[in-house]
Scaffold this motif. Structure first.
Motif, short mmCIF file in Angstrom:
data_model
loop_
_atom_site.label_atom_id
_atom_site.label_comp_id
_atom_site.label_asym_id
_atom_site.label_seq_id
_atom_site.Cartn_x
_atom_site.Cartn_y
_atom_site.Cartn_z
N THR A 231 -60.90 12.29 1.77
CA THR A 231 -59.56 12.62 1.29
C THR A 231 -59.07 11.54 0.33
O THR A 231 -59.16 10.35 0.64
CB THR A 231 -58.56 12.76 2.46
N LEU A 232 -58.56 11.97 -0.82
CA LEU A 232 -58.03 11.05 -1.82
C LEU A 232 -56.59 11.46 -2.14
O LEU A 232 -56.33 12.64 -2.36
CB LEU A 232 -58.87 11.10 -3.11
N CYS A 233 -55.67 10.50 -2.12
CA CYS A 233 -54.27 10.77 -2.46
C CYS A 233 -53.88 9.92 -3.66
O CYS A 233 -54.06 8.69 -3.64
CB CYS A 233 -53.34 10.42 -1.30
N PHE A 234 -53.37 10.57 -4.70
CA PHE A 234 -52.96 9.85 -5.91
C PHE A 234 -51.52 10.18 -6.25
O PHE A 234 -51.08 11.31 -6.10
CB PHE A 234 -53.86 10.23 -7.10
N SER A 235 -50.80 9.16 -6.72
CA SER A 235 -49.43 9.39 -7.17
C SER A 235 -48.94 8.19 -7.96
O SER A 235 -49.50 7.10 -7.86
CB SER A 235 -48.50 9.63 -5.97
N ALA A 236 -47.87 8.41 -8.73
CA ALA A 236 -47.25 7.28 -9.44
C ALA A 236 -46.40 6.47 -8.48
O ALA A 236 -46.23 5.27 -8.65
CB ALA A 236 -46.41 7.79 -10.60
N THR A 237 -45.85 7.13 -7.47
CA THR A 237 -45.01 6.45 -6.49
C THR A 237 -45.41 6.86 -5.09
O THR A 237 -45.52 8.06 -4.80
CB THR A 237 -43.52 6.78 -6.71
N MET A 238 -45.64 5.90 -4.22
CA MET A 238 -46.02 6.17 -2.83
C MET A 238 -45.16 5.30 -1.93
O MET A 238 -45.52 4.15 -1.65
CB MET A 238 -47.50 5.86 -2.61
N ASN A 239 -44.02 5.83 -1.48
CA ASN A 239 -43.18 5.02 -0.60
C ASN A 239 -43.73 5.04 0.83
O ASN A 239 -44.72 5.69 1.12
CB ASN A 239 -41.72 5.49 -0.66
N ALA A 240 -43.06 4.30 1.72
CA ALA A 240 -43.56 4.14 3.09
C ALA A 240 -43.69 5.47 3.82
O ALA A 240 -44.65 5.70 4.56
CB ALA A 240 -42.63 3.21 3.87
N ALA A 241 -42.73 6.39 3.59
CA ALA A 241 -42.77 7.69 4.27
C ALA A 241 -43.98 8.51 3.83
O ALA A 241 -44.65 9.15 4.66
CB ALA A 241 -41.48 8.46 3.99
N VAL A 242 -44.28 8.49 2.54
CA VAL A 242 -45.43 9.24 2.02
C VAL A 242 -46.72 8.63 2.56
O VAL A 242 -47.63 9.34 2.99
CB VAL A 242 -45.44 9.24 0.47
N LYS A 243 -46.80 7.30 2.54
CA LYS A 243 -48.02 6.63 3.02
C LYS A 243 -48.26 6.94 4.50
O LYS A 243 -49.39 7.14 4.92
CB LYS A 243 -47.92 5.12 2.80
N LYS A 244 -47.17 7.00 5.27
CA LYS A 244 -47.30 7.32 6.70
C LYS A 244 -47.91 8.71 6.89
O LYS A 244 -48.81 8.90 7.72
CB LYS A 244 -45.93 7.23 7.38
N LEU A 245 -47.43 9.68 6.12
CA LEU A 245 -47.97 11.04 6.20
C LEU A 245 -49.42 11.07 5.72
O LEU A 245 -50.27 11.76 6.31
CB LEU A 245 -47.12 12.00 5.34
N ALA A 246 -49.72 10.33 4.65
CA ALA A 246 -51.08 10.30 4.11
C ALA A 246 -52.05 9.70 5.12
O ALA A 246 -53.15 10.23 5.34
CB ALA A 246 -51.11 9.50 2.81
N TYR A 247 -51.65 8.59 5.76
CA TYR A 247 -52.51 7.94 6.75
C TYR A 247 -52.87 8.91 7.88
O TYR A 247 -53.97 8.86 8.44
CB TYR A 247 -51.85 6.70 7.33
N GLY A 248 -51.93 9.80 8.21
CA GLY A 248 -52.15 10.74 9.31
C GLY A 248 -53.27 11.73 9.03
O GLY A 248 -53.81 12.33 9.97
N MET A 249 -53.64 11.95 7.76
CA MET A 249 -54.70 12.91 7.45
C MET A 249 -55.92 12.24 6.82
O MET A 249 -56.80 12.92 6.32
CB MET A 249 -54.17 13.99 6.51
N MET A 250 -55.97 10.90 6.88
CA MET A 250 -57.07 10.18 6.25
C MET A 250 -57.77 9.26 7.26
O MET A 250 -57.25 8.98 8.33
CB MET A 250 -56.55 9.34 5.06
N LYS A 251 -58.97 8.81 6.87
CA LYS A 251 -59.75 7.91 7.73
C LYS A 251 -59.80 6.53 7.09
O LYS A 251 -60.49 6.32 6.08
CB LYS A 251 -61.18 8.45 7.91
N ASN A 252 -59.05 5.59 7.66
CA ASN A 252 -59.03 4.20 7.18
C ASN A 252 -59.00 4.10 5.65
O ASN A 252 -59.91 3.52 5.03
CB ASN A 252 -60.26 3.43 7.70
#
Length: 367
Positions: A177-198
């Motif tokens: 899984t790859l997530c890309f964005s111009a802005t990644m605040n703490a809330a987005v990162k928390k959601l992203a971590y939930g669907m990714m592996k380290n």
């Protein structure tokens, strides 16, 4: 460091050279080796820094040309962004014949179904249309090894979280899984971590892009005088290509009608315009046939027109991130850009927030 040293095939290298691309950008240099080694990655970099190639190039390296199954899925929040990524991918596919299909609203479903039957290896889609195909059973995602969320902040926080979770259930348990964005605040990162592996987080600081490559100014006016102030600025600047951002579709419609009456070469772009017409407008804008594109924030995520020299924020955006996305349409690929923000007294609080976030007091432009 060059692309060959990053492990990119000669065929793709030659294709990049045709476009004058020889040296990877920081986000590309850092992400390509990680993606090629199958690691999950969160990539944060300002618009115009080469994020699309940062995931497309290693993706093309990983797709097995002999397997006629969907091996990679790129999900985007808007049709414009899906079109933009598809154009980049199809250009690379001229050198490496990967079978690509874009799925988004406004395109004929029957044509998409026909292409799917021929065997597709890479799908670039918006959530709604992809879910439609999954319900019909016309798309099989069981062979996907790489899943990419582009503009992850919009995908996860702005209405697509449920759709993303539904799609994740259709993918194999073992996938990248790859997530890309111009802005990644703490809330987005928390959601992203939930669907990714380290995941490895790669962040190219937005301050460098925002402040060093873009000259910013503010015009203090009133809502009643704003249109006249805009015209004064446009006449003085006479930019080659510019985007004018408005808060709502109604504001876009009104401003386009008024500027056309005044003789300006302008067209509007927002989600109520038919997809086929939106594509024609964007094509004409990229060619330089349209001087001013008047748009809502939806367009700020999907427009990739290298010739844009000026950004005019007719209405102040409601969030700092939206301001950064808007002005990120200029000052690209080493060019110096210009952006002008029009504010009336009620916008002062939002302007203070923007200036605090970018750690910069934007100079006032006197008319």
């Amino acid at each position: 460091m060059n692309f060959k040293q990053l492990g990119i095939k000669d065929t793709l290298n030659n294709q990049l050279h045709k476009r004058g691309i020889h040296i990877p950008t920081p986000i590309q240099e850092q992400c390509i080796p990680l993606i090629k080694s199958h690691q999950d990655v969160i990539g944060e970099a300002q618009t115009g820094t080469g994020k699309t190639l940062a995931f497309l190039l290693p993706l093309f390296e990983k797709i097995d040309l002999d397997k006629l199954s969907v091996q990679a899925l790129i999900l985007t929040p808007t049709r414009e962004l899906a079109i933009q990524i598809t154009e980049e991918a199809r250009y690379l596919a001229e050198a490496l014949p990967i079978r690509i299909l874009s799925l988004y609203g406004g395109k004929e479903t029957a044509h998409q179904l026909k292409k799917l039957k021929g065997g597709i290896q890479l799908i670039i889609a918006t959530p709604g249309r992809l879910l439609d195909h999954l319900k019909k059973g016309s798309v099989d995602l069981s062979s996907v090894h790489t899943f990419i969320l582009d503009e992850a902040d919009q995908m996860l926080l702005m209405g697509f979280k449920n759709e993303v979770n539904t799609l994740l259930r259709q993918l194999p348990k073992k996938h990248q899984t790859l997530c890309f964005s111009a802005t990644m605040n703490a809330a987005v990162k928390k959601l992203a971590y939930g669907m990714m592996k380290n995941p490895t987080v790669i962040s190219v600081r937005k301050k460098e892009v925002t402040l060093s490559a873009i000259k910013q100014e503010v015009v203090e006016t009133t809502d009643r005088q704003k249109e006249a102030a805009l015209c004064t600025v446009l006449d003085a600047d006479n930019p080659f290509m510019a985007i004018i951002f408005c808060r709502t579709k109604v504001r876009v419609d009104k401003l386009e009608a008024s500027l056309k009456k005044r003789g300006y070469n302008c067209f509007k772009l927002h989600s109520d315009i038919l997809q086929s017409k939106r594509e024609r407008i964007m094509k004409a804008f990229k060619k330089g046939d349209i001087q001013y594109l008047i748009a809502t924030d939806v367009a700020s995520r999907g427009i990739d027109a290298p010739g844009v020299s000026h950004i005019y924020n007719y209405d102040i955006p409601q969030q700092v991130e939206d301001y950064i996305h808007r002005i990120g349409r200029t000052g690209r690929a080493g060019e110096v850009g210009y952006t002008c923000l029009f504010i009336d007294p009620k916008d002062k609080t939002m302007l203070d927030e923007i200036e605090k976030a970018i750690k910069y007091r934007i100079p006032r432009r006197l008319l």
